[in-house]
Write a protein that holds these residues in place. Structure first.
Motif, mmCIF file in Angstrom:
data_model
loop_
_atom_site.group_PDB
_atom_site.id
_atom_site.type_symbol
_atom_site.label_atom_id
_atom_site.label_comp_id
_atom_site.label_asym_id
_atom_site.label_seq_id
_atom_site.Cartn_x
_atom_site.Cartn_y
_atom_site.Cartn_z
ATOM 1 N N ILE A 138 0.833 -1.204 0.000
ATOM 2 C CA ILE A 138 0.000 0.000 0.000
ATOM 3 C C ILE A 138 0.868 1.254 0.000
ATOM 4 O O ILE A 138 1.735 1.422 0.869
ATOM 5 C CB ILE A 138 -0.919 0.040 1.246
ATOM 6 N N ASN A 139 0.646 2.137 -0.968
ATOM 7 C CA ASN A 139 1.253 3.467 -0.936
ATOM 8 C C ASN A 139 0.382 4.319 -0.022
ATOM 9 O O ASN A 139 -0.722 4.720 -0.385
ATOM 10 C CB ASN A 139 1.315 4.075 -2.338
ATOM 11 N N MET A 140 0.887 4.585 1.192
ATOM 12 C CA MET A 140 0.080 5.254 2.207
ATOM 13 C C MET A 140 -0.230 6.697 1.825
ATOM 14 O O MET A 140 -1.258 7.248 2.249
ATOM 15 C CB MET A 140 0.782 5.201 3.559
ATOM 16 N N ASN A 141 0.622 7.325 1.018
ATOM 17 C CA ASN A 141 0.361 8.706 0.586
ATOM 18 C C ASN A 141 -0.966 8.818 -0.150
ATOM 19 O O ASN A 141 -1.648 9.839 -0.083
ATOM 20 C CB ASN A 141 1.487 9.211 -0.309
ATOM 21 N N GLN A 142 -1.337 7.750 -0.863
ATOM 22 C CA GLN A 142 -2.583 7.764 -1.628
ATOM 23 C C GLN A 142 -3.815 7.693 -0.733
ATOM 24 O O GLN A 142 -4.934 7.906 -1.206
ATOM 25 C CB GLN A 142 -2.590 6.610 -2.628
ATOM 26 N N LEU A 143 -3.609 7.408 0.553
ATOM 27 C CA LEU A 143 -4.739 7.329 1.485
ATOM 28 C C LEU A 143 -5.004 8.650 2.197
ATOM 29 O O LEU A 143 -5.962 8.758 2.966
ATOM 30 C CB LEU A 143 -4.491 6.235 2.533
ATOM 31 N N LEU A 144 -4.170 9.652 1.957
ATOM 32 C CA LEU A 144 -4.394 10.959 2.579
ATOM 33 C C LEU A 144 -5.760 11.512 2.176
ATOM 34 O O LEU A 144 -6.172 11.412 1.017
ATOM 35 C CB LEU A 144 -3.288 11.939 2.178
ATOM 36 N N ASP A 145 -6.452 12.068 3.162
ATOM 37 C CA ASP A 145 -7.812 12.606 3.010
ATOM 38 C C ASP A 145 -8.867 11.514 2.863
ATOM 39 O O ASP A 145 -10.027 11.815 2.576
ATOM 40 C CB ASP A 145 -7.915 13.588 1.835
ATOM 41 N N LYS A 146 -8.471 10.254 3.083
ATOM 42 C CA LYS A 146 -9.440 9.156 3.045
ATOM 43 C C LYS A 146 -9.717 8.662 4.466
ATOM 44 O O LYS A 146 -8.848 8.719 5.344
ATOM 45 C CB LYS A 146 -8.924 8.004 2.194
ATOM 46 N N GLU A 147 -10.928 8.184 4.695
ATOM 47 C CA GLU A 147 -11.285 7.595 5.985
ATOM 48 C C GLU A 147 -10.878 6.129 5.987
ATOM 49 O O GLU A 147 -11.206 5.390 5.059
ATOM 50 C CB GLU A 147 -12.783 7.729 6.248
ATOM 51 N N ILE A 148 -10.146 5.724 7.008
ATOM 52 C CA ILE A 148 -9.722 4.334 7.102
ATOM 53 C C ILE A 148 -10.056 3.795 8.484
ATOM 54 O O ILE A 148 -10.131 4.548 9.463
ATOM 55 C CB ILE A 148 -8.215 4.158 6.800
#
Length: 263
Positions: free
Chosen positions: A29-39
């Motif tokens: 997982i590229n964690m940068n791509q999860l910025l502004d996402k709810e996890i």
């Protein structure tokens, strides 16, 4: 989408903005791509990074029995001045200890919450600085083994800190420092055995973390006490995930936990 795997520290890539990657066994997982996402993070079980059994983690991702047995958790890991491979003396496994201790090591200054001194293998530059959340760092000496790095660190921490204030680092409550001046000021305190390895002419390295919002009062998430947490990811610094509600989660200090990540 749901990912599941045992936590290990995030892999990093020093780019214009640092890139973070989480290896979740069959997924990367590229964690940068999860910025502004709810996890949603959920604790599933333990998995010791050495024996892979579902046993409570003691330290560094290992269960208690492994921690006190395996060579990669020897005291010299945290206290490099205790290294003895250069003397051909075994702690737990001499072949392993030689493979790590008898490599070039760097003593450095890093500014994460304040200027601090630290030690890392040369191959771990700048990864070590990224993991500590340092926005600037500089090498002081490059020595041929871990012992020389360790005694240099011990000598220098009489005059400069050796710990990071994680709350201050995450709040970004920091000031830029002239690390070249710090390097030159500390030169006189380097032990005689390591003086020849002083690095005379180098510039500091600057690091840029992917953070959209820094917490004013960071509160640490304990997945054992709170097995499920949901929040919007707004930043990554050091090995911390930063969420919109000022919750922070230290991936490295939770190594050995099997978690599910629901995105």
């Amino acid at each position: 989408m749901i990912y599941q795997g045992v936590l290990k520290k995030m892999m990093t890539e020093n780019a214009e903005e640092i890139q973070y990657y989480l290896n979740m066994e069959s997924d990367f997982i590229n964690m940068n791509q999860l910025l502004d996402k709810e996890i949603t993070l959920s604790f599933v079980k333990y998995e010791c990074l050495n024996c892979h059994l579902n046993k409570e983690i003691y330290r560094q991702g290992f269960c208690k029995s492994c921690f006190f047995d395996i060579p990669s958790a020897g005291d010299w890991i945290m206290r490099p001045e205790l290294s003895t491979a250069h003397l051909d003396q075994e702690d737990r496994d001499l072949a392993y200890e030689k493979s790590v201790q008898l490599k070039p090591h760097i003593v450095y200054l890093a500014n994460s919450s304040n200027v601090k001194v630290g030690v890392t293998r040369k191959a771990q530059v700048p990864t070590r600085w990224i993991d500590q959340g340092a926005h600037e760092a500089i090498e002081i000496v490059e020595v041929p083994n871990r012992y020389l790095a360790g005694i240099t660190e011990v000598a220098l921490k009489e005059f400069v800190g050796d710990k990071t204030n994680w709350r201050k680092m995450l709040k970004n409550d920091i000031e830029d420092e002239n690390l070249v001046e710090w390097r030159d000021k500390l030169k006189q305190h380097i032990p005689d055995e390591a003086k020849q390895y002083f690095i005379e002419n180098n510039a500091e390295t600057n690091l840029n973390f992917p953070v959209k919002k820094y917490p004013l009062k960071p509160k640490s998430l304990n997945l054992i006490k709170t097995p499920t947490y949901t929040g919007k990811l707004v930043g990554i610094k050091g090995q911390y995930l930063i969420f919109d509600d000022e919750t922070v989660f230290n991936v490295r200090s939770n190594e050995g936990l099997v978690v599910s990540i629901d995105i």
